[in-house]
Enzyme design. Structure first.
Site, PDB file in Angstrom:
ATOM      1  N   GLY A   7      -5.623 -25.869 -30.120  1.00 48.33           N
ATOM      2  CA  GLY A   7      -4.706 -25.240 -29.547  1.00 48.33           C
ATOM      3  C   GLY A   7      -3.259 -24.888 -30.827  1.00 48.33           C
ATOM      4  N   GLY A   8      -2.487 -23.993 -30.487  1.00 47.94           N
ATOM      5  CA  GLY A   8      -1.381 -23.888 -31.398  1.00 47.94           C
ATOM      6  C   GLY A   8      -0.385 -24.833 -30.939  1.00 47.94           C
ATOM      7  CB  SER A  14      -0.605 -33.816 -27.527  1.00 49.75           C
ATOM      8  OG  SER A  14      -0.785 -33.660 -29.059  1.00 49.75           O
ATOM      9  CG  HIS A  48       5.514 -37.490 -29.785  1.00 48.33           C
ATOM     10  ND1 HIS A  48       5.684 -36.608 -28.777  1.00 48.33           N
ATOM     11  CD2 HIS A  48       5.671 -36.731 -30.986  1.00 48.33           C
ATOM     12  CE1 HIS A  48       5.662 -35.311 -29.089  1.00 48.33           C
ATOM     13  NE2 HIS A  48       5.907 -35.651 -30.496  1.00 48.33           N
ATOM     14  CG  LEU A  50      10.725 -43.864 -25.093  1.00 47.82           C
ATOM     15  CD1 LEU A  50      10.452 -45.583 -24.706  1.00 47.82           C
ATOM     16  CD2 LEU A  50      12.153 -43.796 -25.197  1.00 47.82           C
ATOM     17  CD  GLU A  63       3.050 -45.517 -36.819  1.00 45.77           C
ATOM     18  OE1 GLU A  63       3.018 -45.977 -38.081  1.00 45.77           O
ATOM     19  OE2 GLU A  63       3.850 -45.409 -35.736  1.00 45.77           O
TER      20      GLU A  63
END
Length: 197
Positions: A7-8, A14, A48, A50, A63
């Site tokens: 998606g854009g 997300s 994000h 949190l 990560e």
């Protein structure tokens, strides 16, 4: 089961991926591919994380900006026989691609063929890891081909590489969704198919 979600920017992809992960498993592993190059990006990543912690769903955040294929191979081995496997969500594939493009371009120092070969090798490793992954795997990416043609060579190359990567990943995944204005559309359900004679 691999799920492709595109998606854009700010389309809700997300959020959809996180909600879908919660339907697939009682816990999740969130693989963040973004690198924090400045304070704004550090704040964005912290925000994000949190939000995920406050969602009530159990996320383990990892990560990993580059070694995504290796991480998926490790997680497949680690969780293959476990009951209640976690849903693995990768956010996002286009940032992973950006990280590799910048790394290979810097390492090759103007030798485009070397940079392209190294990038192609990394994409090949990733596609093999996605194919071999047997648990719930959600891959979030950006749809970059709907805008204007970038004005500079690296932007055009990124758009082309992202488009090729997205096509390859979507073909491997059993499900593919396009999220527009927060609404997920099932691409495979509505895909046109040529009739076979």
């Amino acid at each position: 089961m691999a799920v492709f979600i595109t998606g854009g920017a700010r389309s809700g992809k997300s959020g959809f991926a996180e909600a879908y992960a919660a339907k697939l498993s009682e816990r999740g592993i969130y693989i963040a591919t973004a690198q924090a190059w400045d304070e704004e990006m550090k704040e964005r990543r912290a925000h994000h994380r949190l939000e995920r912690e406050r969602s009530g769903y159990v996320w383990q955040t990892v990560e990993e900006p580059l070694a995504l294929a290796e991480l998926l191979v490790f997680l497949e081995t680690e969780h293959r026989s476990a009951a209640g496997r976690p849903a693995v969500l990768v956010d996002c594939m286009t940032l992973w691609l950006t990280n590799w493009m910048l790394r290979t371009d810097q390492a090759a120092e103007g030798q485009e063929s070397n940079a392209s070969a190294e990038l192609e090798a990394e994409i090949g490793k990733l596609l093999a890891a996605v194919t071999a992954y047997s648990g719930p795997l959600l891959l979030v990416t950006n749809e970059v081909g709907s805008g204007i043609v970038p004005a500079y060579p690296l932007g055009r190359r990124f758009r082309d590489e992202a488009g090729r990567l997205n096509r390859k990943l979507a073909a491997l995944c059993s499900e593919a969704y396009l999220v527009v204005a927060g609404i997920p559309l099932d691409l495979k359900k509505h895909a046109f198919a040529f009739e076979v004679d």
